[in-house]
Design a protein around this motif. Structure first.
Motif, PDB file in Angstrom:
ATOM      1  N   TYR A 155       7.030  13.190  20.989  1.00  0.00           N
ATOM      2  CA  TYR A 155       6.705  11.972  20.706  1.00  0.00           C
ATOM      3  C   TYR A 155       7.863  10.335  21.077  1.00  0.00           C
ATOM      4  O   TYR A 155       9.006  11.575  20.819  1.00  0.00           O
ATOM      5  N   THR A 156       8.039   9.259  21.018  1.00  0.00           N
ATOM      6  CA  THR A 156       8.951   8.298  20.844  1.00  0.00           C
ATOM      7  C   THR A 156       8.370   7.467  19.576  1.00  0.00           C
ATOM      8  O   THR A 156       8.069   7.742  18.365  1.00  0.00           O
ATOM      9  N   ALA A 157       9.873   6.566  19.521  1.00  0.00           N
ATOM     10  CA  ALA A 157       9.894   5.995  18.908  1.00  0.00           C
ATOM     11  C   ALA A 157       8.525   4.772  18.409  1.00  0.00           C
ATOM     12  O   ALA A 157       7.962   4.465  17.259  1.00  0.00           O
ATOM     13  N   GLU A 158       7.642   4.466  19.358  1.00  0.00           N
ATOM     14  CA  GLU A 158       6.627   4.342  19.830  1.00  0.00           C
ATOM     15  C   GLU A 158       5.419   4.670  19.587  1.00  0.00           C
ATOM     16  O   GLU A 158       4.585   3.896  19.104  1.00  0.00           O
ATOM     17  N   ASP A 159       5.245   6.062  19.254  1.00  0.00           N
ATOM     18  CA  ASP A 159       3.885   6.631  18.624  1.00  0.00           C
ATOM     19  C   ASP A 159       3.683   8.180  17.619  1.00  0.00           C
ATOM     20  O   ASP A 159       3.052   8.437  17.881  1.00  0.00           O
ATOM     21  N   ARG A 160       5.180   7.751  17.456  1.00  0.00           N
ATOM     22  CA  ARG A 160       5.219   8.870  16.627  1.00  0.00           C
ATOM     23  C   ARG A 160       4.481   8.278  14.912  1.00  0.00           C
ATOM     24  O   ARG A 160       4.849   7.240  14.253  1.00  0.00           O
ATOM     25  N   PRO A 161       3.468   9.062  14.615  1.00  0.00           N
ATOM     26  CA  PRO A 161       2.932   9.059  12.718  1.00  0.00           C
ATOM     27  C   PRO A 161       4.358   8.958  12.184  1.00  0.00           C
ATOM     28  O   PRO A 161       5.337   9.673  12.146  1.00  0.00           O
ATOM     29  N   PRO A 162       3.483   8.481  11.072  1.00  0.00           N
ATOM     30  CA  PRO A 162       4.335   8.466   9.955  1.00  0.00           C
ATOM     31  C   PRO A 162       5.475   9.468   9.062  1.00  0.00           C
ATOM     32  O   PRO A 162       4.840  10.929   9.770  1.00  0.00           O
ATOM     33  N   VAL A 163       7.090   9.957   9.100  1.00  0.00           N
ATOM     34  CA  VAL A 163       7.339  10.741   8.625  1.00  0.00           C
ATOM     35  C   VAL A 163       6.232  11.545   7.329  1.00  0.00           C
ATOM     36  O   VAL A 163       6.254  12.660   7.253  1.00  0.00           O
ATOM     37  N   GLU A 164       6.045  10.548   6.489  1.00  0.00           N
ATOM     38  CA  GLU A 164       4.789  11.529   5.593  1.00  0.00           C
ATOM     39  C   GLU A 164       4.207  12.622   6.074  1.00  0.00           C
ATOM     40  O   GLU A 164       3.482  13.704   5.742  1.00  0.00           O
ATOM     41  N   GLN A 165       3.724  11.734   7.574  1.00  0.00           N
ATOM     42  CA  GLN A 165       2.379  12.302   8.183  1.00  0.00           C
ATOM     43  C   GLN A 165       2.852  13.673   8.737  1.00  0.00           C
ATOM     44  O   GLN A 165       2.463  14.821   8.154  1.00  0.00           O
ATOM     45  N   LEU A 166       4.142  13.994   8.652  1.00  0.00           N
ATOM     46  CA  LEU A 166       4.697  15.254  10.409  1.00  0.00           C
ATOM     47  C   LEU A 166       5.512  15.813   9.005  1.00  0.00           C
ATOM     48  O   LEU A 166       4.588  16.999   9.678  1.00  0.00           O
ATOM     49  N   VAL A 167       5.636  16.061   7.986  1.00  0.00           N
ATOM     50  CA  VAL A 167       5.527  16.760   6.589  1.00  0.00           C
ATOM     51  C   VAL A 167       4.764  17.302   5.994  1.00  0.00           C
ATOM     52  O   VAL A 167       5.328  18.485   6.083  1.00  0.00           O
ATOM     53  N   HIS A 168       3.640  16.583   6.963  1.00  0.00           N
ATOM     54  CA  HIS A 168       2.463  17.402   6.737  1.00  0.00           C
ATOM     55  C   HIS A 168       2.287  19.016   7.272  1.00  0.00           C
ATOM     56  O   HIS A 168       1.398  19.805   6.625  1.00  0.00           O
ATOM     57  N   ASN A 169       2.419  18.381   8.394  1.00  0.00           N
ATOM     58  CA  ASN A 169       2.716  19.780   9.865  1.00  0.00           C
ATOM     59  C   ASN A 169       3.417  20.560   9.930  1.00  0.00           C
ATOM     60  O   ASN A 169       3.350  21.634   9.807  1.00  0.00           O
ATOM     61  N   LEU A 170       4.540  19.678   8.661  1.00  0.00           N
ATOM     62  CA  LEU A 170       5.422  20.743   8.613  1.00  0.00           C
ATOM     63  C   LEU A 170       5.400  22.384   7.124  1.00  0.00           C
ATOM     64  O   LEU A 170       5.616  23.392   7.336  1.00  0.00           O
ATOM     65  N   GLU A 171       3.948  21.927   6.489  1.00  0.00           N
ATOM     66  CA  GLU A 171       3.737  22.638   6.050  1.00  0.00           C
ATOM     67  C   GLU A 171       2.581  22.842   6.132  1.00  0.00           C
ATOM     68  O   GLU A 171       2.816  24.602   5.799  1.00  0.00           O
ATOM     69  N   HIS A 172       2.088  23.073   7.820  1.00  0.00           N
ATOM     70  CA  HIS A 172       1.080  24.537   8.470  1.00  0.00           C
ATOM     71  C   HIS A 172       1.465  24.837   9.142  1.00  0.00           C
ATOM     72  O   HIS A 172       1.449  26.067  10.115  1.00  0.00           O
ATOM     73  N   GLY A 173       2.921  25.052   9.015  1.00  0.00           N
ATOM     74  CA  GLY A 173       3.780  25.972   9.902  1.00  0.00           C
ATOM     75  C   GLY A 173       4.401  25.214  11.231  1.00  0.00           C
ATOM     76  O   GLY A 173       5.070  26.032  11.826  1.00  0.00           O
ATOM     77  N   TYR A 174       4.671  24.199  11.391  1.00  0.00           N
ATOM     78  CA  TYR A 174       5.341  23.411  12.694  1.00  0.00           C
ATOM     79  C   TYR A 174       6.802  23.467  12.435  1.00  0.00           C
ATOM     80  O   TYR A 174       7.365  23.645  11.275  1.00  0.00           O
ATOM     81  N   THR A 175       6.569  23.575  13.470  1.00  0.00           N
ATOM     82  CA  THR A 175       9.015  23.765  13.601  1.00  0.00           C
ATOM     83  C   THR A 175       8.984  22.229  14.397  1.00  0.00           C
ATOM     84  O   THR A 175       7.952  21.910  15.335  1.00  0.00           O
ATOM     85  N   ILE A 176       9.736  21.080  13.423  1.00  0.00           N
ATOM     86  CA  ILE A 176       9.974  19.715  14.349  1.00  0.00           C
ATOM     87  C   ILE A 176      10.913  19.963  14.477  1.00  0.00           C
ATOM     88  O   ILE A 176      12.099  20.351  14.084  1.00  0.00           O
TER      89      ILE A 176
END
Length: 267
Positions: A155-176
């Motif tokens: 992602y870039t700054a133009e298309d990045r989802p909200p931080v709070e949404q990406l933290v949900h990805n972390l809960e599902h096993g993503y590495t960011i």
């Protein structure tokens, strides 16, 4: 009348001289023009021709061997380049700096909280749209009800989802791999390449994201441009680096696989 014997002696002398001359011609003098060469001459000329032929064959052989060697060297170089490119295409550890040169800090860990704690629209806390995470960048905590799905690897700054949404990805096993906005362009390109390739690793199971960190939520320490985050089943892990290192990222996801997370089977 002159004596008879004197006349005879003169003729005899003339004939003897002629014979001597003829005899000398047939001896060791030069061969008359047009005469056939002797056997020794023919053998010498034949040997000379053979030597010339052998020398020519040696030169041709040397040229063929030299040309073949040069061709083999070119082919080996081409094959080596192809192999390196294929290896690089399959191994994100070969992209960017070695881990030892990326100014990476030791991995930090702390007990994780926020499992299934949803905030924001559609939850019991609809007005909570910004979470104050205890780490910079975020590793775990409260998050939006839905993760980014399907998630882009980069992602870039133009298309990045909200931080709070990406933290949900972390809960599902993503590495960011959070990166700062001042990350040099060449390193951004490397990180994008790594993000694509890291998804092919068994330890990620396709769950890898590179996204810019929002500096308004807190700045990374001076000299650090990358924050590798993983939300484990028991604790969160964070490693800060000063440059993009495919080796460091590969080591991180190997040590923190997607399966070690609160919800590894979720999308």
């Amino acid at each position: 009348m002159p004596p008879y014997s004197g006349s005879v002696a003169k003729g005899s002398t003339t004939r003897n001289a002629a014979k001597g001359s003829a005899k000398g011609s047939g001896g060791g003098g030069a061969r008359p023009a047009g005469a056939r060469p002797s056997g020794d001459d023919r053998s010498a000329r034949l040997e000379q021709v053979r030597r010339s032929q052998r020398a020519g064959e040696r030169r041709r052989t040397a040229l063929i061997i030299g040309g073949a060697a040069a061709l083999v060297a070119v082919l080996v170089a081409v094959v080596a380049v192809v192999i390196v490119r294929e290896q690089r295409a399959e191994d994100p550890a070969l992209v960017g700096l070695p881990a030892s040169a990326a100014a990476c800090d030791p991995v930090q860990t702390q007990p994780a909280t926020g499992v299934s704690e949803h905030v924001g629209p559609g939850t019991s806390s609809p007005d909570v749209t910004t979470v104050d995470y205890g780490t910079v960048p975020a590793v775990f905590g409260q998050h939006y009800a839905s993760p980014a799905y399907p998630a882009s690897p980069f992602y870039t700054a133009e298309d990045r989802p909200p931080v709070e949404q990406l933290v949900h990805n972390l809960e599902h096993g993503y590495t960011i791999a959070w990166y700062t906005e001042d990350l040099p362009e060449d390193q951004r390109a490397q990180l994008q390449e790594i993000a694509q390739e890291a998804r092919a690793l068994g330890e990620t199971n396709g769950k890898f994201i590179a996204a810019p960190w929002d500096a308004s939520r807190g700045e990374l320490p001076e000299g650090k441009t990358i924050g590798l985050a993983h939300w484990g089943a028991e604790e969160g892990s964070l490693q800060l680096c000063g440059a993009v290192s495919g080796e460091a990222i590969t080591d991180f996801v190997t040590a923190h696989p997607y399966s070690d997370s609160p919800e590894p089977n979720a999308a």
